[in-house]
Motif scaffolding. Structure first.
Motif, PDB file in Angstrom:
ATOM      1  N   PHE A 215      -6.165  -0.476  -0.480  1.00 50.01           N
ATOM      2  CA  PHE A 215      -6.842  -0.683   0.799  1.00 50.01           C
ATOM      3  C   PHE A 215      -7.691  -1.951   0.766  1.00 50.01           C
ATOM      4  N   MET A 216      -8.438  -2.138  -0.320  1.00 48.09           N
ATOM      5  CA  MET A 216      -9.343  -3.283  -0.399  1.00 48.09           C
ATOM      6  C   MET A 216      -8.558  -4.586  -0.441  1.00 48.09           C
ATOM      7  N   ALA A 217      -7.488  -4.634  -1.207  1.00 50.67           N
ATOM      8  CA  ALA A 217      -6.684  -5.858  -1.283  1.00 50.67           C
ATOM      9  C   ALA A 217      -6.006  -6.155   0.049  1.00 50.67           C
ATOM     10  N   ALA A 218      -5.627  -5.110   0.772  1.00 48.84           N
ATOM     11  CA  ALA A 218      -4.964  -5.293   2.062  1.00 48.84           C
ATOM     12  C   ALA A 218      -5.945  -5.618   3.178  1.00 48.84           C
ATOM     13  N   GLY A 219      -7.247  -5.408   2.951  1.00 51.74           N
ATOM     14  CA  GLY A 219      -8.230  -5.588   4.006  1.00 51.74           C
ATOM     15  C   GLY A 219      -8.127  -4.516   5.064  1.00 51.74           C
ATOM     16  N   PHE A 220      -7.713  -3.321   4.645  1.00 53.30           N
ATOM     17  CA  PHE A 220      -7.435  -2.237   5.591  1.00 53.30           C
ATOM     18  C   PHE A 220      -8.590  -1.258   5.653  1.00 53.30           C
TER      19      PHE A 220
ATOM     20  N   VAL B 159       0.848  -1.192   0.000  1.00 57.33           N
ATOM     21  CA  VAL B 159       0.000   0.000   0.000  1.00 57.33           C
ATOM     22  C   VAL B 159       0.885   1.244   0.000  1.00 57.33           C
ATOM     23  N   HIS B 160       0.491   2.251  -0.762  1.00 62.46           N
ATOM     24  CA  HIS B 160       1.222   3.515  -0.835  1.00 62.46           C
ATOM     25  C   HIS B 160       0.960   4.287   0.450  1.00 62.46           C
ATOM     26  N   THR B 161       1.866   4.183   1.395  1.00 66.75           N
ATOM     27  CA  THR B 161       1.664   4.726   2.730  1.00 66.75           C
ATOM     28  C   THR B 161       2.835   5.582   3.173  1.00 66.75           C
ATOM     29  N   SER B 162       2.540   6.518   4.084  1.00 72.65           N
ATOM     30  CA  SER B 162       3.624   7.158   4.824  1.00 72.65           C
ATOM     31  C   SER B 162       4.331   6.097   5.651  1.00 72.65           C
ATOM     32  N   ARG B 163       5.512   6.426   6.148  1.00 71.63           N
ATOM     33  CA  ARG B 163       6.234   5.495   7.010  1.00 71.63           C
ATOM     34  C   ARG B 163       6.542   6.156   8.348  1.00 71.63           C
ATOM     35  N   THR B 164       6.400   5.384   9.384  1.00 73.86           N
ATOM     36  CA  THR B 164       6.764   5.887  10.707  1.00 73.86           C
ATOM     37  C   THR B 164       8.280   5.928  10.782  1.00 73.86           C
ATOM     38  N   PHE B 165       8.816   7.127  10.922  1.00 76.09           N
ATOM     39  CA  PHE B 165      10.255   7.353  10.861  1.00 76.09           C
ATOM     40  C   PHE B 165      10.887   7.280  12.237  1.00 76.09           C
ATOM     41  N   SER B 166      10.183   7.830  13.237  1.00 77.11           N
ATOM     42  CA  SER B 166      10.742   7.912  14.578  1.00 77.11           C
ATOM     43  C   SER B 166       9.623   7.988  15.597  1.00 77.11           C
ATOM     44  N   VAL B 167       9.816   7.334  16.737  1.00 79.43           N
ATOM     45  CA  VAL B 167       8.937   7.504  17.892  1.00 79.43           C
ATOM     46  C   VAL B 167       9.825   7.717  19.111  1.00 79.43           C
TER      47      VAL B 167
END
Length: 450
Positions: A237-242, A144-152
């Protein structure tokens, strides 16, 4: 690669953002650093001390903009227009190029109050940050074309929330995004009848995110791009079930990249009515309604651009959404099935048979895709899958099942019970191992699918 800072956002001028200061947190404890993402923008070599300085105390990165910027926007929230929003607990911290040359943003969540915080504290719960790590890692693995969590980074404050046990721990999150310009950014300009601003923003997005010059047809070209990109996201989203949970127009990025994960969930089965948010009582953003919800948001972009373009070409651009979605959901499902496409005449009946079989049986999605990867259905998939089995005849696997992931007994899933268990280990025992193990497992899934 080398870090390549940019300051493109400053081209827009001060009418699009407000300079702000990050909160001064009591402490900064590094909980997650995404060196895989950092390597793509030349920041993987930072020491932990430097990482904390930049992404916990927000000292400017060399060559990047000197001060964080809270972006201005409006948006429809559950179809109700709200002109009193904007970056209320985040800001644009820095821009840079990635290893493919794309303009990228580092934006924050939970970094303190801004002019748009209203009555909010501008903070983020640690649980919210952990959930965003899990969402983005899983979505990336599933294509999925998503942002990525870079830092927490945990920040040492105690937060009070109405929807979870309080006080609870706090964090500041940094995400890596392909832009932070939202449909709601355009809506704000239209609301203010700012035609010059609309033209400026249209040219900026075309230049920096689509590699095109502006011109008389710039608005319709931009709308066509956004329609295609967001349609592709809906199919993924649909293919991922998200289920994103909050597909408001201020949460739709004009690059078609998903971001900002609050009440997300993965549906256990092909259940169109499944919702992620307890407050979505009408099911507006239910699993099966997401393609329509995203299209509605794109229509709001068209309405905004109507101030600087004729109606007919905008309508034509909007009409590209539906065929783009059908192509995208077919492509995404075949990719997750692990088979090569054969053409629309064969592929779409296959997808229809898959949707019918999964929808009529309640078969767990992750289990099905695990078993069927490569196009071979095991024998225990019985009569309801007969048509799907027939449709799969002649399809070729796009890659062999030779990754160690496929030798396991269970698929890697991201259902709510496990998400809560991972958080419980952190909340009750400060045990981060289950989270680390899950991220490793999800990345192994991504390797198997890639």
């Amino acid at each position: 690669m080398d870090f390549t800072p940019q300051q493109a956002i400053l081209e827009l001028g001060g009418a699009f953002y407000d300079p702000v200061q990050a909160a001064n947190f009591p402490k900064t404890v590094l909980r997650f650093r995404n060196d895989r993402a950092a390597a793509q923008v030349g920041l993987e070599g930072l020491s932990d001390d430097k990482w904390l300085a930049h992404f916990g105390r927000f000292e400017p990165l060399p060559g990047a903009q000197p001060q964080p910027l809270a972006l201005r926007y409006h948006g429809h929230q559950f179809r109700v227009y709200n002109p009193e929003i904007g970056d209320g607990r985040g800001f644009l911290f820095a821009q840079m190029r990635d290893d493919t040359g794309r303009l990228m943003d580092l934006g924050t969540k939970g970094s303190g109050q801004t002019p748009y915080s209203r009555f909010g504290d501008g903070r983020l719960t640690l649980k919210g940050a952990v959930r965003e790590i899990l969402a983005t890692e899983m979505l990336e693995a599933l294509g999925v074309h998503t942002s990525r969590t870079f830092s927490v980074i945990e920040t040492g404050e105690e937060l009070h929330r109405n929807d979870e046990p309080s006080p609870t721990r706090s964090a500041v999150l940094v995400r890596l995004n392909h832009g932070h310009i939202r449909i709601g950014t355009f809506q704000r300009l239209a609301y203010n009848q700012d035609t010059e601003g609309l033209a400026t923003l249209t040219a900026y997005v075309l230049r920096h995110y689509y590699g095109e010059d502006a011109g008389d047809d710039a608005p319709q070209r931009l709308l066509a791009h956004v329609a295609r990109r967001t349609a592709k996201l809906a199919g993924q989203f649909m293919a991922a079930g998200f289920v994103h949970g909050v597909l408001n127009s201020d949460n739709i990025n004009v690059t078609g990249e998903s971001f900002d994960y609050g009440p997300w969930r993965f549906t256990p089965s092909w259940a169109p009515a499944f919702t992620a948010a307890y407050f979505d009582q009408s099911g507006l953003y239910a699993y099966g309604r997401q393609p329509e919800a995203i299209y509605w948001d794109v229509m709001q972009l068209a309405s905004s651009l109507r101030l600087i373009a004729e109606e007919a070409p905008l309508v034509e651009a909007l009409e590209g959404y539906a065929p783009a979605y059908h192509d995208a959901v077919t492509t995404a499902i075949l990719w997750r099935l692990g088979v090569l496409p054969r053409g629309a005449e064969q592929d779409r009946p296959l997808v229809q048979a898959l949707e019918f079989a999964l929808g009529s049986t309640g078969t767990p999605l992750d289990r099905f895709y695990f078993d069927a990867f490569g196009g071979q259905l095991p024998d225990h998939y019985g009569e309801p899958f007969a048509e799907l089995r027939s449709q799969l005849t002649g399809y070729q696997a796009r890659k062999p099942r030779d990754h160690p992931y496929w030798s396991g007994d269970h698929p890697c899933a991201m259902l709510i019970d496990e998400v809560e268990a991972i958080w419980s280990s952190i909340a009750q025992a400060d045990d981060w191992q289950p989270l680390q193990d899950k991220v490793a497992a999800v990345r192994r899934l991504g390797e198997a699918l890639a």
